[in-house]
Write a protein that holds these residues in place. Structure first.
Motif, mmCIF file in Angstrom:
data_model
loop_
_atom_site.group_PDB
_atom_site.id
_atom_site.type_symbol
_atom_site.label_atom_id
_atom_site.label_comp_id
_atom_site.label_asym_id
_atom_site.label_seq_id
_atom_site.Cartn_x
_atom_site.Cartn_y
_atom_site.Cartn_z
ATOM 1 N N PHE A 116 0.795 -1.220 0.000
ATOM 2 C CA PHE A 116 0.000 0.000 0.000
ATOM 3 C C PHE A 116 0.833 1.277 0.000
ATOM 4 C CE2 PHE A 116 -2.957 -2.864 2.544
ATOM 5 C CZ PHE A 116 -3.834 -3.063 1.495
ATOM 6 N N SER A 117 2.146 1.156 0.269
ATOM 7 C CA SER A 117 2.913 2.377 0.564
ATOM 8 C C SER A 117 2.837 3.476 -0.517
ATOM 9 C CB SER A 117 4.356 2.054 0.948
ATOM 10 O OG SER A 117 4.923 1.268 -0.047
ATOM 11 N N PRO A 118 2.732 3.144 -1.822
ATOM 12 C CA PRO A 118 2.625 4.243 -2.801
ATOM 13 C C PRO A 118 1.371 5.094 -2.609
ATOM 14 C CG PRO A 118 2.991 2.136 -3.913
ATOM 15 C CD PRO A 118 2.724 1.831 -2.476
ATOM 16 N N GLU A 119 0.365 4.555 -1.919
ATOM 17 C CA GLU A 119 -0.901 5.275 -1.762
ATOM 18 C C GLU A 119 -0.941 6.160 -0.517
ATOM 19 O OE1 GLU A 119 -4.251 2.668 -1.816
ATOM 20 O OE2 GLU A 119 -3.665 1.736 -3.697
ATOM 21 N N VAL A 120 0.111 6.099 0.309
ATOM 22 C CA VAL A 120 0.063 6.858 1.565
ATOM 23 C C VAL A 120 0.491 8.309 1.331
ATOM 24 C CG1 VAL A 120 0.937 7.021 3.932
ATOM 25 C CG2 VAL A 120 0.512 4.765 2.897
ATOM 26 N N ALA A 121 -0.327 9.250 1.798
ATOM 27 C CA ALA A 121 0.003 10.680 1.703
ATOM 28 C C ALA A 121 0.640 11.130 3.016
ATOM 29 C CB ALA A 121 -1.260 11.484 1.420
ATOM 30 N N TRP A 122 1.662 11.982 2.908
ATOM 31 C CA TRP A 122 2.440 12.358 4.092
ATOM 32 C C TRP A 122 2.426 13.850 4.365
ATOM 33 C CZ3 TRP A 122 4.377 8.539 7.075
ATOM 34 C CH2 TRP A 122 4.540 7.274 6.479
ATOM 35 N N VAL A 123 2.433 14.199 5.645
ATOM 36 C CA VAL A 123 2.706 15.580 6.065
ATOM 37 C C VAL A 123 4.184 15.632 6.399
ATOM 38 C CG1 VAL A 123 2.250 17.357 7.781
ATOM 39 C CG2 VAL A 123 0.388 15.881 6.993
ATOM 40 N N THR A 124 4.900 16.522 5.735
ATOM 41 C CA THR A 124 6.358 16.561 5.914
ATOM 42 C C THR A 124 6.849 17.876 6.527
ATOM 43 O OG1 THR A 124 6.616 17.407 3.681
ATOM 44 C CG2 THR A 124 6.778 15.013 3.950
ATOM 45 N N HIS A 125 6.045 18.930 6.412
ATOM 46 C CA HIS A 125 6.498 20.252 6.874
ATOM 47 C C HIS A 125 5.435 20.935 7.720
ATOM 48 C CE1 HIS A 125 9.225 19.650 3.488
ATOM 49 N NE2 HIS A 125 9.981 20.620 3.987
ATOM 50 N N THR A 126 5.907 21.837 8.606
ATOM 51 C CA THR A 126 5.004 22.855 9.152
ATOM 52 C C THR A 126 5.613 24.176 8.737
ATOM 53 O OG1 THR A 126 6.218 22.966 11.235
ATOM 54 C CG2 THR A 126 4.298 21.508 11.166
ATOM 55 N N GLY A 127 4.866 24.990 8.033
ATOM 56 C CA GLY A 127 5.463 26.200 7.449
ATOM 57 C C GLY A 127 6.630 25.774 6.576
ATOM 58 N N ASP A 128 7.809 26.351 6.822
ATOM 59 C CA ASP A 128 8.981 25.975 6.026
ATOM 60 C C ASP A 128 9.869 24.975 6.738
ATOM 61 O OD1 ASP A 128 8.211 27.606 3.964
ATOM 62 O OD2 ASP A 128 9.217 29.379 4.815
ATOM 63 N N THR A 129 9.443 24.577 7.932
ATOM 64 C CA THR A 129 10.294 23.691 8.725
ATOM 65 C C THR A 129 9.948 22.232 8.488
ATOM 66 O OG1 THR A 129 10.181 25.408 10.408
ATOM 67 C CG2 THR A 129 11.185 23.315 11.064
ATOM 68 N N LYS A 130 10.991 21.460 8.200
ATOM 69 C CA LYS A 130 10.776 20.036 7.960
ATOM 70 C C LYS A 130 10.545 19.331 9.294
ATOM 71 C CE LYS A 130 12.712 16.381 5.219
ATOM 72 N NZ LYS A 130 13.940 15.707 4.839
#
Ligand code: 87F
Length: 476
Positions: A88-102
């Protein structure tokens, strides 16, 4: 007055164009700027609310409680039970940043909630006294599909319920997974009036994190099979990595037996596709928020009198949550088309002549049948007609499903069936390798295998002995 937008294609000639037109013209949804993410307008959200309320009552009566877990799942948690996430991993959407901070750790937008829920369950479950633990949540999930989106049937965000229950023994877990499948069958057959094939998923098609998966499946008018809901026995595949353990009555530490089960807004798409016709959607009375529409026939001279009576009628019939269409800037014919497009089960027409004769005209959405009904008989007639419509829609869909199933005793016969928009019923060995071969040669996947049936003789597709009676079809 704007010309009314009817359906311009035939359902059996161009199903996918018919489906999109019907859904847009019945004002169910709007598209959004993100492909595959739908806006549910009142006409469809109200259907979801009806389904929710029906199923919620059923599971609460059975002892399940509702909870709500966070939307965001830390990467480490999501990948803890690695086997289930692999495919399933190609289907997972990720949150990677808050504002410009990783972020130091990526956060998944939940594609399903086993991992985040079982992390908590491992803290909450200590003793046999904490079991069974039976929770459910209503929420939305995101799975980044790459095939082209279809309203309700294939969307990147969808609404669903996910039940996550935990038992002390394998037997209890098994019993519940079958009971939940019966709840799903009831939901589809009684509320949506859509008949279902119940059974067990194959080794290849089951949820990778489960010991076994049960499903209900049906067929759409275009010959594509579709899964309506699933119920999984997760064995100890999650309880081991997530450490869901309890002390049994003999103070012995044991891994628990979780189940998970779900149905989604896809179910609405199935219902709409199955029952709709050339005039628009057709709502089964049990799910229709408004069971009837009252259309007064207005002429200048008699308008006031007719409106007075129709308003009174709407009041008397309020248990059917009537739409009283007293708009004066639309013709009666225009209104008839609109409510047919929107699938209201019964239309009541009332004009000056009808009032004189103390009757109304009652029109069924499913058969278009028209009859005069005495005012004094109206309540009884509506009530029995609604039951008739519900049963008729189910019977018609059942006939279609039955006629869409053929028996096959070879790969080439199965191929003929699926090319003819049918489902094949076969004696099958059940092996992953054999299923791969069948898929390659026919394009069909296994849907499920009937309970309490054993395949007779040799497998229809290979040299092994058959073990199952299985349905195969091209699917969504
Ligand atoms: C997509 C991305 C990540 C399905 C996924 O069927 C993970 C998954 O685990 C995933 N698509 N699944 C399986 C879901 C299993 C199960 N979860 C609870 C259900 C019903 C409700």
């Amino acid at each position: 007055m704007a010309k009314q937008d009817g359906i311009t294609v035939k359902k059996d000639e161009n199903f996918s164009e018919w489906y999109t037109q019907v859904i847009l013209k019945a004002d169910l949804i709007d598209y959004s700027k993100v492909s595959g993410c739908l806006v549910f307008k009142p006409n469809s959200y109200s259907l979801w609310e009806e389904a929710q309320s029906y199923f919620d009552k059923k599971i609460k009566k059975d002892g399940v409680k509702n909870v709500y877990f966070p939307l965001l799942i830390p990467e480490k948690l999501l990948t803890k039970e690695s086997e289930h996430i692999e495919g399933f991993s190609p289907e997972v959407a990720w949150v990677t940043h808050t504002g410009d901070t990783k972020l130091s750790e990526r956060l998944a937008i939940r594609p399903t909630s086993e991992t985040i829920m079982y992390d908590s369950y491992s803290k909450w479950i200590r003793s046999w006294k904490d079991l069974p633990l039976r929770y459910n949540q209503w929420c939305s999930v995101v799975r980044w599909e790459f095939k082209n989106p279809v309203p309700f049937l294939r969307t990147r965000e969808f609404l669903w319920q996910e039940g996550h229950t935990v038992f002390a023994t394998q037997e209890e877990s098994k019993k519940e997974s079958h009971k939940i499948l019966e709840f799903y069958t009831d939901l589809f057959e009684k509320l949506y009036a859509v008949p279902m094939l119940k059974g067990m998923k194959s080794e290849k098609e089951k949820f990778a994190g489960a010991d076994y998966s049960l499903s209900v499946e049906t067929i759409l008018p275009n010959g594509k099979a579709i899964q309506g809901a699933t119920s999984h026995g997760l064995g100890q595949n999650f309880s081991k990595p997530f450490n869901i353990k309890f002390l049994d009555k003999n103070e012995k530490s044991q891994y628990a037996w979780p189940n998970s089960w779900g149905f989604s807004t896809r179910s609405l798409g199935i219902m709409l596709a199955v029952h709709g016709d050339e005039k628009g959607i057709v709502l089964p009375p049990k799910i229709a928020p408004n069971k009837i529409v009252i259309v007064p026939i207005l002429f200048t001279k008699t308008k006031d009198e007719v409106l007075k009576v129709s308003k009174e009628l709407a009041k008397t019939l309020k248990k059917y949550i009537p739409i009283h269409d007293d708009r004066e800037d639309y013709s009666a014919g225009w209104k008839f088309n609109e409510w047919e497009l929107k699938g209201i089960p019964i239309r009541i027409e009332l004009g000056p002549k009808d009032i004189e004769k103390k009757h109304v005209v009652l029109v069924r959405r499913d058969t278009n049948e028209k009859k005069f009904v005495k005012m004094s008989d109206l309540d009884k007639e509506i009530s029995s007609t609604l039951t008739d419509i519900q049963n008729n829609l189910f019977d018609k869909a059942k006939l279609f499903l039955d006629n869409s199933i053929g028996e096959a005793d070879s790969i080439s016969n199965l191929k003929k069936l699926v090319n003819d928009k049918k489902i094949g019923k076969v004696n099958w060995c059940g092996s992953v390798e054999c299923e791969g071969n069948i898929k390659e040669k026919t394009g069909a996947k296994s849907l499920n295998s009937e309970f309490n049936k054993v395949g007779k003789g040799k497998c229809f597709a290979c040299e092994s002995n058959s073990k199952f009676v299985t349905y195969f079809g091209k699917s969504y």
